[in-house]
Write an enzyme that holds these catalytic residues in place. Structure first.
Site, PDB file in Angstrom:
ATOM      1  N   ASP A  93       0.848  -1.189   0.000  1.00 17.64           N
ATOM      2  CA  ASP A  93       0.000   0.000   0.000  1.00 17.64           C
ATOM      3  C   ASP A  93       0.887   1.243   0.000  1.00 17.64           C
ATOM      4  OD1 ASP A  93       0.834   0.392   2.609  1.00 17.64           O
ATOM      5  OD2 ASP A  93      -1.066  -0.164   3.510  1.00 17.64           O
ATOM      6  N   GLY A  96      -1.051   6.030   2.209  1.00 19.75           N
ATOM      7  CA  GLY A  96      -2.137   6.986   2.363  1.00 19.75           C
ATOM      8  C   GLY A  96      -2.967   6.771   3.613  1.00 19.75           C
ATOM      9  N   ASP A 271      -7.842  -7.143   1.962  1.00 15.86           N
ATOM     10  CA  ASP A 271      -6.785  -7.282   2.961  1.00 15.86           C
ATOM     11  C   ASP A 271      -7.326  -6.774   4.281  1.00 15.86           C
ATOM     12  OD1 ASP A 271      -5.215  -4.603   4.018  1.00 15.86           O
ATOM     13  OD2 ASP A 271      -6.296  -4.246   2.152  1.00 15.86           O
ATOM     14  N   CYS A 309     -13.188 -27.275  10.843  1.00 19.79           N
ATOM     15  CA  CYS A 309     -11.956 -26.760  10.247  1.00 19.79           C
ATOM     16  C   CYS A 309     -10.942 -27.884  10.063  1.00 19.79           C
ATOM     17  CB  CYS A 309     -11.369 -25.673  11.144  1.00 19.79           C
ATOM     18  SG  CYS A 309      -9.828 -24.954  10.520  1.00 19.79           S
ATOM     19  N   CYS A 311      -7.624 -27.276   9.557  1.00 19.91           N
ATOM     20  CA  CYS A 311      -6.275 -26.727   9.686  1.00 19.91           C
ATOM     21  C   CYS A 311      -5.449 -27.561  10.661  1.00 19.91           C
ATOM     22  CB  CYS A 311      -6.335 -25.269  10.128  1.00 19.91           C
ATOM     23  SG  CYS A 311      -6.590 -25.012  11.904  1.00 19.91           S
ATOM     24  N   CYS A 314      -6.506 -27.174  14.453  1.00 18.53           N
ATOM     25  CA  CYS A 314      -7.725 -27.886  14.869  1.00 18.53           C
ATOM     26  C   CYS A 314      -7.531 -29.398  14.839  1.00 18.53           C
ATOM     27  CB  CYS A 314      -8.888 -27.477  13.977  1.00 18.53           C
ATOM     28  SG  CYS A 314      -9.447 -25.776  14.270  1.00 18.53           S
ATOM     29  N   HIS A 340      -4.691 -20.665  12.709  1.00 16.56           N
ATOM     30  CA  HIS A 340      -6.081 -21.076  12.503  1.00 16.56           C
ATOM     31  C   HIS A 340      -6.887 -19.994  11.792  1.00 16.56           C
ATOM     32  CE1 HIS A 340     -10.214 -22.303  13.188  1.00 16.56           C
ATOM     33  NE2 HIS A 340     -10.419 -21.105  13.704  1.00 16.56           N
TER      34      HIS A 340
END
Length: 377
Positions: A93, A96, A271, A309, A311, A314, A340
């Site tokens: 970015d 700003g 984002d 989940c 992941c 988990c 996670h």
């Protein structure tokens, strides 16, 4: 579009789109969520683990990196990708947002923004040309034009003046980017639409940006306190004012239900610091809403953070253990929670892409909101 940057839409469902952005650093599946790596790191995560979570691209911050460790140093050390060990696309970015959020330290003029460093009080000037040059030194894959962001509560006169200045700065940003030699030939630049919540100002901004010509377009000036209803009201018209064949990026968003609503309205990229910041402060995202692992009710809970989940967190650890880590202030707690949360966000993006491709986005979004908003803490 050129071989250095190409956006292909594979399917649409209503105003929503799914596709691929091709860059020299790799492909980005859209809709895409970019984890925020403000200071050349996604906090509490190794780059390889960010990738494993499903991220195709991350975001770096011009303001913070120019102050520490310095863009010149990063350039000498081989550029941001090499410096942080992330070889895939990076969007930076322009600074700003920090200009607005640190307004008590800044002085604005047509030239740019003069500000005092929040680190040591040294004085700096950030102009469109300087912002683009810093992003070139960092080696950014997607460079953002420098803009002036003002609160949506500003007077109409202030909003109009900021939008018009942002468009003048957009032209200067484009000119500076084009003068960047090999970097410009191999990377991309996005313009940023401004205009607060005003449909006419947004249209004028979009027309000015399109006349200049960018590789993609961001919707700026939202998610700054106006609330979801007002933001969605703006998104009912703002994405459609931008070119349909190029990526649309909603800056700084956001909560999972914000993302779902924005995708329905035609946004392709997002984002936000929320999944990582929440991970460091004890909040986990689940399909039935966010939960606060600091709460005593999790002290002997033997279930995973989210039963649905897949992941690694988990699959390995129970809520009781993560609760203990969070309450004890252990670093591992922040690491597991962040991992996670990033998996949750990337799984949501994958689900959105699949729903759009299958023509079932409305049903998916309705079911998601029904569960996610019903039990949120």
């Amino acid at each position: 579009m050129t071989s250095r940057f190409r956006f292909t839409i594979a399917a649409t469902d209503g105003r929503a789109r799914t596709g691929t952005i091709e860059t020299r650093r790799g492909a980005i599946r859209t809709p895409a969520f970019m984890p925020v790596g403000t200071a050349a790191t996604v906090k509490a995560m190794k780059p390889a683990d960010v990738r494993t979570a499903g991220a195709d691209i991350i975001l770096g911050n011009t303001y913070h990196l120019m102050l520490r460790p310095g863009a010149e140093r990063v350039e000498r050390l081989g550029g941001l990708h090499h410096f942080m060990g992330w070889e895939r696309p990076i969007l930076t970015d322009s600074g700003g947002y920090q200009v607005m959020s640190l307004s008590e330290l800044t002085k604005r003029s047509e030239e740019g923004v003069s500000f005092k460093s929040h680190l040591d009080g040294t004085r700096h000037l950030l102009s469109p040309e300087r912002s683009i040059d810093i992003q070139r030194q960092l080696g950014s894959t997607i460079v953002m034009a420098f803009d002036e962001l003002v609160p949506t509560t500003s007077t109409p006169e202030v909003q109009r003046a900021a939008m018009e200045r942002s468009m003048r700065w957009a032209q200067r940003s484009r000119d500076a980017f084009d003068a960047g030699g090999d970097h410009a030939e191999n990377n991309a630049i996005f313009g940023i639409q401004q205009g607060a919540l005003d449909e006419d100002l947004r249209l004028r901004s979009a027309q000015a940006l399109t006349a200049i010509g960018f590789d993609g377009y961001a919707i700026g000036g939202l998610a700054v306190g106006e609330g979801q209803e007002a933001m969605f009201g703006c998104l009912d018209f703002a994405p459609g004012q931008l070119p349909a064949d190029q990526p649309r990026y909603l800056m700084g968003v956001g909560k999972p239900d914000d993302i779902v609503g924005a995708v329905e309205r035609g946004v392709d990229m997002f984002d936000c610091v929320l999944p990582t910041r929440s991970g460091r402060t004890g909040q986990a995202f689940t399909r039935t809403g966010p939960i606060n692992l600091r709460n005593a009710r999790f002290a002997e809970d033997t279930g995973p953070l989210d039963p649905e989940c897949g992941c690694p967190v988990c699959a390995t650890w129970e809520r009781a253990y993560v609760h203990h880590l969070v309450r004890a202030g252990e670093i591992l707690g922040a690491m597991l929670m962040t991992e996670h949360n990033l998996f949750f966000y990337q799984a949501l993006m994958a689900d959105l892409r699949a729903a759009i491709a299958g023509g079932t986005l409305t049903a998916f979004a309705t079911a998601f909101r029904s569960r996610y908003l019903a039990k949120g803490e």
